[in-house]
Each structure stands twice: as C-alpha cells, then as structure tokens.
Design an enzyme around this catalytic site. Structure first.
Site, PDB file in Angstrom:
ATOM      1  CG  HIS A   1      -1.663   1.251   1.458  1.00 28.93           C
ATOM      2  ND1 HIS A   1      -3.011   1.383   1.160  1.00 28.93           N
ATOM      3  CD2 HIS A   1      -1.275   2.453   1.965  1.00 28.93           C
ATOM      4  CE1 HIS A   1      -3.400   2.606   1.466  1.00 28.93           C
ATOM      5  NE2 HIS A   1      -2.366   3.274   1.967  1.00 28.93           N
ATOM      6  CD  GLU A   2       1.973   3.457   3.777  1.00 31.78           C
ATOM      7  OE1 GLU A   2       2.256   4.560   3.242  1.00 31.78           O
ATOM      8  OE2 GLU A   2       0.947   3.290   4.471  1.00 31.78           O
TER       9      GLU A   2
ATOM     10  CG  HIS B   1       0.972   6.395  -0.773  1.00 28.91           C
ATOM     11  ND1 HIS B   1      -0.236   6.848  -1.272  1.00 28.91           N
ATOM     12  CD2 HIS B   1       0.676   5.764   0.398  1.00 28.91           C
ATOM     13  CE1 HIS B   1      -1.211   6.504  -0.434  1.00 28.91           C
ATOM     14  NE2 HIS B   1      -0.687   5.845   0.574  1.00 28.91           N
TER      15      HIS B   1
ATOM     16  CD  GLU C   1      -3.857   6.860   1.903  1.00 29.01           C
ATOM     17  OE1 GLU C   1      -3.587   5.644   1.958  1.00 29.01           O
ATOM     18  OE2 GLU C   1      -3.011   7.750   2.087  1.00 29.01           O
TER      19      GLU C   1
END
Length: 422
Positions: free
Chosen positions: A278-279, A282, A358
């Site tokens: 997930h990170e 970004h 997100e």
C-alpha cells in the site's frame, strides 16, 4: 461594537458545539447497511461486545473534540484582537528591543505562548481520553515533552515565515499574497525534505528494520515495483500508543517508508507486506508530489482570499480589532484566523483527494500481494487497536477521514476475494 462582536462569536461557538453534540450523540448513526451485516466488514464479526461499545463511545467523544478544537482556535485569535492583546504584544516587543527582527520574535513568542495556554485544556482532554480508552500508553511527562517540542518547532517555523510575510506586505500592498506564495514554494519543498531527518527524530527514534528476513521480503517486493529502496525504517511507538500505523514521508533521497513497532509486533509478515505494498503505491504513483502540487495550488488560492478578506475586515472592523493597517504586525492573529478558517473549509476537498489516493493504494496492494485474507485481517486489527468506527457519520467522514472508511476498504477486499475465487 467590540463587545457585541465577542458576544455573537461566543454564542455562535456554543450553538455550533450544541449542533455537533446533537449530531454525533443523537442524530447520526453508525449502523451498517443491511447488505454488509455479517460480512468481514461488520465489526460485530471481529470485535467483542465490550470493544464495540468502547469504539462507539471513544469515537463520539473524539469526534466532538475535533469539531470543537478548530473553531475554538478562531475564537482565541478573535479575542486576542478584540481585547487589545495583539496591540499589547507589539508594545511589549517594542519596549524590549530596538531591532525590528527581535521585536517580531518577541511578538510571536507572546502570541505563541498565549495560544499554547488557551489550547492546552482541550489537548490535555484529548490525551486523557486516549489514556482512558487504552489507546495511548504515554506518560504525562512524555506527552508534555512532545507538546513542548510542538511549541518550539511551530515557533521556529513562525520565526521564519512571519518576518518574511510582513516584509513582503510592506514592499507590495497589492501583490504581497503572490510574492509570499512564490517564496513558500522552495520553503515547502525544503521542509518536506527536512521532515524525516530533522523534525521526526525529535519525537521518536528511527532505525532500520531489525527483522532482516522481513526487510528482505519488503525490499524484494519494492524491487519488483522498481522502487530504489535500500532500507525500511521502524519507529518506537509502543511506549506512546497501542495503535498501529505505517506511512511514507519525505521526498527525493530523504523519502522513507516507516513502520511503527506496534505494527511489527501485532501483524503477521503477510499482513505487513500488504501494508508495505500500500505504501509503495504512494511512491510508484507519485502521490507525495501530487500532494505537494495540490497544496501549493490551494495555498495560492488561500493567500489571495486571505488578502481580500483581511483588507475587507480591517476596512470594516479595524477599530474594533485594534488594527489600523493590514501590514502592521498586530494583524497577525487575523491572518492566522483566516488561514485556519480556509483550511477547515477546504478539508472536505483535500480529504476527498486523499481518500481517492488511499483507495488506489489499497487496490495496488491487493493486486500485488493477492492475499485478501491477510489484507482483511490487517484492517480488522487496525480497527481494534485504534477503536476506530467502521462506518463513521457522514460529516465525520467528510471533515476528518483522509482514508476510506474501514467499511469501504474491507468491502473492496471482499469483492476482490469473491471475484478471484470464482
């Protein structure tokens, strides 16, 4: 007239507070839509009865404190002006030094000190609430230390911004907002570069991930995503909180992926890999740079609106506010009040953009890890550790949530699971 403005402001604040108390405790409901009841997104399936009750209690009080805190800041700045304290700060500064830069520094320290004292009770209530519900594990001395670090970091930042702002105001009465914005661009980028290596370590200790086997798995995944990462960092948060978190911070060579030690202690390796994926999204999709660009665009609009509103306010209520000229340092509380109002008003838009990013990061992570069971488990544990509401009231979501709700996040993962099972 000044007294009337003060009375109306207090009355408006009380009515505002009563509205949100009624909204959060009596009107809004967090019951799940029928189609989600009994699914893995239903908190009744992974929280016990006591945890469900505590989650609702804690969230309602925490949300009320949020909605009360920001307008209280507006009230504080207004009263600093109406009571002539801003004028007094300037007088004290001028009597303490003949140098202009020192006068500004003294003015800012007085304003910062009064703001710290005024907001301390609400901050302490928030801290006590977290302790009461076992979210925070932080001792009072440790919390107080963080509060004082906040004070001096904010003061140091103001000491850079305020002299330049009022110098620009004096140089150009009509274009100061534009020149101030142009100067803010390198400052914003510099602060983003500085954040992970100078500011964050003031609060916590950061070090490379101790679990080298897990770090190898994370770096292998990063390599597949073409991310030039050499380290994953962990931070000691267990002495401050029971909550869990992971995030990306910094830009360029100072960009870091950071894991809280509470996350490392309570999630399995596969669950952590989902969070790391997930990170990584970004970084891959350059969300940090889009965030900076969006911030700079909004700050341009905000500074222009502040310029127009300040001139209008001083022209109409300058006598009551004890401000004769916008370019006088006495107008600083008015500047900060307007900026705070505009930030609050723009938060639904910025939160919406953040929730979109997100949501993309969640989809990227599940497509990379292809492990919905552990992904759902990680979100359920995050919910439990922070006593978060799975389905918060609409106004709470609009003004507070920069991530999708847990209902939305887990439901998306369940859809992925069903699709790939079929």
């Amino acid at each position: 007239m000044a007294r009337k403005i003060g009375v109306y402001a207090v009355l408006a604040y009380v009515l505002y507070g009563l509205f949100f108390y009624w909204y959060l405790f009596y009107f809004a409901h967090t019951k799940l839509p029928f189609e989600y009841q009994g699914t893995q997104a239903d908190p009744a399936t992974f929280l016990n009865g006591r945890e469900l009750m505590l989650s609702e209690e804690y969230s309602k009080i925490k949300n009320l404190l949020f909605f009360l805190s920001t307008p209280f800041e507006w009230l504080f700045y207004l009263f600093i002006l109406l009571f002539g304290l801003s004028k007094a700060f300037k007088r004290w500064a001028e009597s303490s030094s003949k140098y202009k830069i020192l006068q500004i520094a003294i003015y800012v320290i007085w304003l910062s000190f009064f703001a710290f004292i005024a907001t301390f009770p609400l901050n302490y209530i928030s801290y006590s609430l977290s302790k009461m519900y076992h979210i925070s594990t932080q001792t009072f001395p440790s919390w107080m230390k963080d509060e004082l670090i906040d004070f001096w970091v904010n003061y140091g930042t103001m000491l850079i911004i305020v002299p330049i702002l009022y110098w620009v105001m004096k140089k150009s009465k009509k274009r100061w907002w534009l020149y101030a914005w142009l100067l803010s661009i390198p400052f914003t980028i510099f602060m983003m570069f500085l954040q992970p290596v100078v500011i964050d370590p003031l609060y916590n200790d950061f070090y490379p991930l101790k679990n080298k086997e897990l770090e190898t798995k994370i770096l292998t995944m990063a390599n597949k995503a073409h991310i030039p990462a050499n380290h994953v960092y962990e931070v000691n948060m267990a002495e401050k909180t029971n909550a869990m978190n992971a995030y990306v911070t910094g830009i360029g060579s100072n960009a870091r992926i950071v894991l809280w030690d509470t996350t490392l202690d309570r999630l399995s390796d596969n669950q952590i890999l989902f969070i790391m994926a997930h990170e990584m999204c970004h970084y891959v999709e350059k969300h940090i740079y889009f965030g900076i660009a969006g911030y700079l665009l909004l700050s341009l609009i905000g500074l222009y609106l502040t310029y127009r509103i300040m001139n209008w306010a001083v022209k109409r209520w300058g006598r009551e506010l004890k401000i004769s000229d916008v370019r006088d340092i006495r107008s600083l509380p008015l500047f900060l009040l307007i900026i705070s109002v505009l930030l609050f008003a723009s938060s639904p838009l910025t939160n919406l953009a953040s929730r979109y990013e997100e949501s993309r990061a969640d989809r990227y992570a599940i497509n990379m890890t292809k492990d919905p069971t552990d992904a759902i488990g990680s979100f359920q544990k995050l919910t439990r550790s922070g006593l978060s509401q799975v389905n918060p009231p609409l106004l709470v979501k609009i003004f507070r949530y920069d991530h999708p709700t847990m209902l939305e996040r887990i439901a998306m993962l369940e859809e992925y699971e069903v699709k790939h099972r079929n």
